[in-house]
Design an enzyme around this catalytic site. Structure first.
Site, PDB file in Angstrom:
ATOM      1  N   GLN A   1      71.506 124.041  -2.494  1.00 49.38           N
ATOM      2  CA  GLN A   1      72.498 124.037  -1.434  1.00 49.38           C
ATOM      3  C   GLN A   1      72.295 122.867  -0.486  1.00 49.38           C
ATOM      4  O   GLN A   1      71.177 122.492  -0.173  1.00 49.38           O
ATOM      5  CB  GLN A   1      72.443 125.355  -0.660  1.00 49.38           C
ATOM      6  CG  GLN A   1      73.054 126.517  -1.415  1.00 49.38           C
ATOM      7  CD  GLN A   1      73.116 127.786  -0.587  1.00 49.38           C
ATOM      8  OE1 GLN A   1      72.597 128.815  -0.994  1.00 49.38           O
ATOM      9  NE2 GLN A   1      73.752 127.731   0.560  1.00 49.38           N
TER      10      GLN A   1
ATOM     11  N   SER B   1      65.336 125.081  -5.392  1.00 48.80           N
ATOM     12  CA  SER B   1      65.919 126.335  -4.918  1.00 48.80           C
ATOM     13  C   SER B   1      66.983 126.822  -5.906  1.00 48.80           C
ATOM     14  O   SER B   1      66.676 127.120  -7.056  1.00 48.80           O
ATOM     15  CB  SER B   1      66.491 126.141  -3.506  1.00 48.80           C
ATOM     16  OG  SER B   1      66.906 127.360  -2.951  1.00 48.80           O
ATOM     17  N   LEU B   2      68.239 126.888  -5.480  1.00 47.47           N
ATOM     18  CA  LEU B   2      69.324 127.290  -6.371  1.00 47.47           C
ATOM     19  C   LEU B   2      69.305 126.496  -7.673  1.00 47.47           C
ATOM     20  O   LEU B   2      69.626 127.017  -8.753  1.00 47.47           O
ATOM     21  CB  LEU B   2      70.662 127.077  -5.655  1.00 47.47           C
ATOM     22  CG  LEU B   2      71.916 127.123  -6.536  1.00 47.47           C
ATOM     23  CD1 LEU B   2      72.176 128.538  -7.015  1.00 47.47           C
ATOM     24  CD2 LEU B   2      73.107 126.553  -5.784  1.00 47.47           C
TER      25      LEU B   2
ATOM     26  N   ARG C   1      73.087 136.650  -5.621  1.00 46.78           N
ATOM     27  CA  ARG C   1      71.989 136.108  -4.805  1.00 46.78           C
ATOM     28  C   ARG C   1      72.514 135.655  -3.454  1.00 46.78           C
ATOM     29  O   ARG C   1      71.925 135.949  -2.405  1.00 46.78           O
ATOM     30  CB  ARG C   1      71.341 134.946  -5.566  1.00 46.78           C
ATOM     31  CG  ARG C   1      70.148 134.261  -4.899  1.00 46.78           C
ATOM     32  CD  ARG C   1      69.626 133.190  -5.859  1.00 46.78           C
ATOM     33  NE  ARG C   1      68.461 132.486  -5.348  1.00 46.78           N
ATOM     34  CZ  ARG C   1      68.511 131.331  -4.679  1.00 46.78           C
ATOM     35  NH1 ARG C   1      69.688 130.777  -4.404  1.00 46.78           N
ATOM     36  NH2 ARG C   1      67.405 130.729  -4.274  1.00 46.78           N
TER      37      ARG C   1
ATOM     38  N   HIS D   1      64.111 131.192   1.690  1.00 45.13           N
ATOM     39  CA  HIS D   1      62.698 130.996   1.343  1.00 45.13           C
ATOM     40  C   HIS D   1      61.748 131.338   2.485  1.00 45.13           C
ATOM     41  O   HIS D   1      60.826 130.596   2.800  1.00 45.13           O
ATOM     42  CB  HIS D   1      62.461 129.562   0.860  1.00 45.13           C
ATOM     43  CG  HIS D   1      63.419 129.134  -0.206  1.00 45.13           C
ATOM     44  ND1 HIS D   1      63.429 129.726  -1.445  1.00 45.13           N
ATOM     45  CD2 HIS D   1      64.420 128.219  -0.205  1.00 45.13           C
ATOM     46  CE1 HIS D   1      64.397 129.167  -2.166  1.00 45.13           C
ATOM     47  NE2 HIS D   1      65.008 128.267  -1.431  1.00 45.13           N
TER      48      HIS D   1
ATOM     49  N   GLN E   1      60.926 133.522  -5.452  1.00 46.67           N
ATOM     50  CA  GLN E   1      61.519 132.296  -4.929  1.00 46.67           C
ATOM     51  C   GLN E   1      62.387 132.565  -3.702  1.00 46.67           C
ATOM     52  O   GLN E   1      62.526 131.720  -2.823  1.00 46.67           O
ATOM     53  CB  GLN E   1      62.351 131.622  -6.028  1.00 46.67           C
ATOM     54  CG  GLN E   1      62.832 130.229  -5.682  1.00 46.67           C
ATOM     55  CD  GLN E   1      64.272 130.013  -6.070  1.00 46.67           C
ATOM     56  OE1 GLN E   1      65.158 130.757  -5.671  1.00 46.67           O
ATOM     57  NE2 GLN E   1      64.511 128.981  -6.860  1.00 46.67           N
TER      58      GLN E   1
END
Length: 328
Positions: A22, A101-102, A126, A211, A260
């Site tokens: 993101q 991340s994503l 998510r 996170h 994560q």
């Protein structure tokens, strides 16, 4: 599209693909490529069918694009559209995959651990769970520049213990750049202390604090969805965010994806691990140039590539073939 056979691709030995998270989204992403290559809109159509709404319209109009539950499926789909285009144009199979991340989900789809259909459903959920875990305005993220990792960790601990709310180091992006996340007041307090110690602090325009410990409730719910989703070990090794390592079992893979959500993204260690494995070329497979720009600062990375325009992807196709030489 799902019938891509990775074993038929030339195998690179010095190249890794990285997938952004993101913050890389932008209105109109991949529009020029979509006019030239059917892979782009076909991939968006497939993903849109899976989630039940028009991801391409969101990407092009910008309406709702920055809402986390929309951002995540749109970005994943854009990254996989570029990956499929890369394959269709004769690109090499990278030695490793990783995603920020994503982007870790994009890497797993590219490595055929997850189908696009399952992955886009997962990241949509998510995003919903992350959004609902912390009421709007009660969480924040900020980039801290110019301090050591240990300094930032200490500041987060000090502020959290002072009952200002929970705040954690969320993303270790590169040396001298760490993103923090947590309760809004706690993030503001760490920013102020970081400036007092000579660092810079930049608030990030995000709707959820990713996170960090505030995401544990979301992680618990998300784990249930992961258990119900068919997952295989990827055909191209994927380094995971939480430990910069490669999962050796499906259980470990699912555990890494769950953790994560509330543990730090170890991106600095991930890139170092890639370099330790002989990687000297990085291709960023997604909109924008965030990851490739960060990697340019590293002495061990000889060349970075972005793949989000026709000229960039054509340059990368040729340059990586030449750079890999006899390996491909």
């Amino acid at each position: 599209m799902s019938a891509i056979r990775l074993e038929q691709l030339a195998q690179a030995e010095k190249t890794a693909f990285v997938f952004p998270g993101q913050g890389s989204q932008k209105v109109g992403m991949l529009a020029d490529l979509a006019e030239q290559f059917s892979e782009i809109k076909n991939t968006f159509a497939e993903a849109s069918d899976a989630v039940g709404f028009d991801l391409w319209h969101i990407a092009q109009s910008g309406k709702g694009l920055n809402q986390t539950q929309n951002t995540q499926p749109v970005l994943l789909t854009a990254s996989i559209a570029l990956w499929r285009l890369w394959v269709s144009l004769g690109g090499v199979a990278p030695k490793f995959l990783a995603g920020h991340s994503l982007g870790e989900y994009s890497a797993l789809v590219a490595g055929q651990a997850l189908t696009l259909t399952d992955a886009v459903k997962l990241v949509h959920l998510r995003g919903q769970l992350m959004q609902s875990a912390v009421p709007e305005g009660q969480g924040a993220m900020a980039a801290i520049l110019g301090l050591t990792d240990s300094q930032i960790i200490t500041l987060c601990e000090q502020v959290s213990q002072a009952n200002a709310g929970s705040v954690d180091a969320a993303n270790y992006n590169t040396k001298g750049q760490v993103v923090i996340a947590g309760a809004t007041q706690a993030v503001n307090d760490v920013m102020a202390l970081a400036k007092e110690q000579g660092g810079k602090a930049i608030p990030l325009p995000v709707s959820v604090p990713s996170h960090c410990a505030l995401m544990k409730p979301a992680a618990e719910q998300f784990a249930q969805a992961l258990e119900q989703t068919a997952i295989e070990l990827p055909q191209i090794p994927v380094l995971h965010n939480v430990n910069a390592a490669i999962a050796t079992s499906i259980t470990e893979l699912r555990s890494s994806l769950t953790a994560q959500l509330y543990q730090s993204v170890q991106w600095t260690n991930t890139i170092q691990s890639l370099q330790d494995q002989g990687i000297v070329y990085l291709a960023e497979c997604g909109p924008g140039t965030v990851l490739s720009n960060m990697a340019k600062r590293l002495p061990g990375i000889e060349k970075t590539f972005s793949l989000d325009t026709q000229s960039r992807i054509e340059d990368a196709l040729q340059a990586i073939l030449v750079a890999e030489g006899e390996n491909v």
